[in-house]
Motif scaffolding. Structure first.
Motif, PDB file in Angstrom:
ATOM      1  N   GLU A   1       0.837  -1.205   0.000  1.00 32.28           N
ATOM      2  CA  GLU A   1       0.000   0.000   0.000  1.00 32.28           C
ATOM      3  C   GLU A   1       0.873   1.257   0.000  1.00 32.28           C
ATOM      4  N   LEU A   2       2.001   1.191   0.687  1.00 27.20           N
ATOM      5  CA  LEU A   2       2.914   2.337   0.765  1.00 27.20           C
ATOM      6  C   LEU A   2       3.966   2.320  -0.355  1.00 27.20           C
ATOM      7  N   GLY A   3       3.903   1.295  -1.197  1.00 21.62           N
ATOM      8  CA  GLY A   3       4.881   1.200  -2.282  1.00 21.62           C
ATOM      9  C   GLY A   3       6.245   0.718  -1.814  1.00 21.62           C
ATOM     10  N   ILE A   4       6.282   0.067  -0.645  1.00 18.80           N
ATOM     11  CA  ILE A   4       7.562  -0.459  -0.139  1.00 18.80           C
ATOM     12  C   ILE A   4       7.741  -1.872  -0.678  1.00 18.80           C
ATOM     13  N   LYS A   5       8.807  -2.086  -1.403  1.00 19.94           N
ATOM     14  CA  LYS A   5       9.027  -3.399  -2.012  1.00 19.94           C
ATOM     15  C   LYS A   5       9.673  -4.355  -1.013  1.00 19.94           C
ATOM     16  N   ILE A   6       9.039  -5.497  -0.834  1.00 19.47           N
ATOM     17  CA  ILE A   6       9.554  -6.543   0.058  1.00 19.47           C
ATOM     18  C   ILE A   6       9.824  -7.767  -0.809  1.00 19.47           C
ATOM     19  N   PRO A   7      10.993  -8.401  -0.681  1.00 23.16           N
ATOM     20  CA  PRO A   7      11.249  -9.590  -1.496  1.00 23.16           C
ATOM     21  C   PRO A   7      10.346 -10.763  -1.078  1.00 23.16           C
ATOM     22  N   THR A   8       9.807 -11.476  -2.048  1.00 20.75           N
ATOM     23  CA  THR A   8       8.959 -12.639  -1.740  1.00 20.75           C
ATOM     24  C   THR A   8       9.278 -13.754  -2.732  1.00 20.75           C
ATOM     25  N   LEU A   9       9.052 -14.972  -2.302  1.00 22.78           N
ATOM     26  CA  LEU A   9       9.244 -16.108  -3.207  1.00 22.78           C
ATOM     27  C   LEU A   9       8.081 -17.096  -3.090  1.00 22.78           C
ATOM     28  N   CYS A  10       7.597 -17.306  -1.876  1.00 18.88           N
ATOM     29  CA  CYS A  10       6.541 -18.309  -1.685  1.00 18.88           C
ATOM     30  C   CYS A  10       5.160 -17.675  -1.594  1.00 18.88           C
ATOM     31  N   TYR A  11       5.079 -16.381  -1.889  1.00 17.44           N
ATOM     32  CA  TYR A  11       3.812 -15.670  -1.751  1.00 17.44           C
ATOM     33  C   TYR A  11       3.131 -15.511  -3.106  1.00 17.44           C
ATOM     34  N   HIS A  12       1.799 -15.686  -3.112  1.00 15.99           N
ATOM     35  CA  HIS A  12       1.005 -15.394  -4.309  1.00 15.99           C
ATOM     36  C   HIS A  12      -0.304 -14.789  -3.850  1.00 15.99           C
ATOM     37  N   LYS A  13      -0.675 -13.671  -4.445  1.00 13.04           N
ATOM     38  CA  LYS A  13      -1.876 -12.935  -4.038  1.00 13.04           C
ATOM     39  C   LYS A  13      -3.134 -13.796  -3.981  1.00 13.04           C
ATOM     40  N   ALA A  14      -3.235 -14.755  -4.860  1.00 15.01           N
ATOM     41  CA  ALA A  14      -4.468 -15.541  -4.960  1.00 15.01           C
ATOM     42  C   ALA A  14      -4.548 -16.666  -3.930  1.00 15.01           C
ATOM     43  N   LEU A  15      -3.498 -16.837  -3.122  1.00 17.55           N
ATOM     44  CA  LEU A  15      -3.455 -17.967  -2.190  1.00 17.55           C
ATOM     45  C   LEU A  15      -3.150 -17.513  -0.771  1.00 17.55           C
ATOM     46  N   PRO A  16      -3.621 -18.250   0.220  1.00 14.67           N
ATOM     47  CA  PRO A  16      -3.231 -17.911   1.593  1.00 14.67           C
ATOM     48  C   PRO A  16      -1.718 -18.029   1.742  1.00 14.67           C
ATOM     49  N   ALA A  17      -1.152 -17.129   2.552  1.00 13.85           N
ATOM     50  CA  ALA A  17       0.302 -17.148   2.737  1.00 13.85           C
ATOM     51  C   ALA A  17       0.719 -18.384   3.521  1.00 13.85           C
ATOM     52  N   TYR A  18       1.960 -18.792   3.290  1.00 20.17           N
ATOM     53  CA  TYR A  18       2.456 -20.030   3.895  1.00 20.17           C
ATOM     54  C   TYR A  18       3.708 -19.788   4.732  1.00 20.17           C
ATOM     55  N   GLY A  19       4.434 -18.731   4.435  1.00 20.95           N
ATOM     56  CA  GLY A  19       5.592 -18.352   5.264  1.00 20.95           C
ATOM     57  C   GLY A  19       6.771 -19.288   5.149  1.00 20.95           C
ATOM     58  N   ALA A  20       7.033 -19.796   3.943  1.00 23.81           N
ATOM     59  CA  ALA A  20       8.100 -20.795   3.803  1.00 23.81           C
ATOM     60  C   ALA A  20       9.464 -20.209   3.507  1.00 23.81           C
ATOM     61  N   CYS A  21       9.550 -19.208   2.659  1.00 23.98           N
ATOM     62  CA  CYS A  21      10.877 -18.789   2.176  1.00 23.98           C
ATOM     63  C   CYS A  21      11.592 -17.841   3.142  1.00 23.98           C
ATOM     64  N   ARG A  22      10.842 -17.123   3.957  1.00 23.15           N
ATOM     65  CA  ARG A  22      11.381 -16.195   4.956  1.00 23.15           C
ATOM     66  C   ARG A  22      12.161 -15.026   4.326  1.00 23.15           C
ATOM     67  N   LEU A  23      11.910 -14.757   3.063  1.00 20.20           N
ATOM     68  CA  LEU A  23      12.594 -13.613   2.444  1.00 20.20           C
ATOM     69  C   LEU A  23      11.895 -12.298   2.763  1.00 20.20           C
ATOM     70  N   CYS A  24      10.647 -12.387   3.165  1.00 22.49           N
ATOM     71  CA  CYS A  24       9.843 -11.174   3.368  1.00 22.49           C
ATOM     72  C   CYS A  24       9.930 -10.667   4.804  1.00 22.49           C
ATOM     73  N   LEU A  25      10.982 -11.043   5.509  1.00 28.19           N
ATOM     74  CA  LEU A  25      11.102 -10.674   6.923  1.00 28.19           C
ATOM     75  C   LEU A  25      11.112  -9.164   7.151  1.00 28.19           C
ATOM     76  N   VAL A  26      10.494  -8.764   8.241  1.00 26.65           N
ATOM     77  CA  VAL A  26      10.518  -7.367   8.681  1.00 26.65           C
ATOM     78  C   VAL A  26      10.673  -7.374  10.192  1.00 26.65           C
ATOM     79  N   GLU A  27      10.998  -6.223  10.750  1.00 26.65           N
ATOM     80  CA  GLU A  27      11.065  -6.105  12.206  1.00 26.65           C
ATOM     81  C   GLU A  27       9.733  -5.546  12.689  1.00 26.65           C
ATOM     82  N   ALA A  28       9.116  -6.220  13.641  1.00 24.94           N
ATOM     83  CA  ALA A  28       7.797  -5.799  14.134  1.00 24.94           C
ATOM     84  C   ALA A  28       7.887  -5.477  15.611  1.00 24.94           C
TER      85      ALA A  28
END
Ligand code: FES
Length: 185
Positions: free
Chosen positions: A27-54
């Motif tokens: 939404e903010l236009g911040i690019k996060i790397p992803t590999l196992c994510y697809h918009k049409a499917l529930p997320a699975y959290g396998a590749c761990r490339l999309c990590l952020v600090e929360a």
């Protein structure tokens, strides 16, 4: 349904309560790397490339943004040294598993990883679960699934034989980012 406001990289964003942090970043236009994510499917959290600090309630953790639900007052940082370093380690692990995958090399390269210090396994499949999810959740078939654990974990048809319920629709082959699936008709 009331919206949720969170802060990402010092910018406030207001999103639907069922959004994930990855979607809020988009939404903010911040690019996060992803590999196992697809918009049409529930997320699975396998590749761990999309990590952020929360950060919430005084605790800070590194988490996968594709599976992390937004919450009021959540503070996200996408580009700290800890985040970038952990993503690079994940990319190295993926490169060690599938060193010849163009897609893995591409995503790793985007975050500055071109080689791996880990032992190379030369596998085709990155175990992202996109093929199993598209088969069961979008095609309603469930002809393939994960089997085994640890080093023996892989995607197979039931009983490791050609599945009667496979429609040979090719969805698994289409969605596989590693080009590891080849449907026999
Ligand atoms: Fe989030 Fe793979 S894209 S874990």
């Amino acid at each position: 349904m009331s919206k949720i406001t969170l802060t990402i990289d010092q910018q406030q964003v207001t999103v639907s309560p069922d959004a994930t942090v990855l979607e809020a970043c988009e939404e903010l236009g911040i690019k996060i790397p992803t590999l196992c994510y697809h918009k049409a499917l529930p997320a699975y959290g396998a590749c761990r490339l999309c990590l952020v600090e929360a950060e919430l309630g005084g605790r800070t953790r590194v988490q996968a943004s594709c599976t992390l639900a937004v919450s009021e007052g959540l503070v996200i940082r996408t580009d700290t040294e800890r985040v970038l370093k952990t993503r690079r380690v994940m990319a190295e692990l993926l490169l060690a598993r599938c060193p010849d995958s163009d897609r893995v090399r591409e995503v790793a390269g985007e975050i500055g990883v071109t080689d791996t210090r880990f032992e190379k396994k030369n596998e085709d499949c990155i175990l992202c679960g996109l093929c199993t999810r598209v088969c069961s959740m979008l095609m309603g078939s469930g002809a393939i699934d994960f089997s085994g654990r640890g080093d023996t974990r892989r995607v197979t048809p039931a009983y490791d034989r050609h599945s009667e319920i496979c429609m040979a629709c090719g969805a698994c082959e289409q969605i596989c980012p590693a080009n590891a699936v080849h449907v026999e008709e």
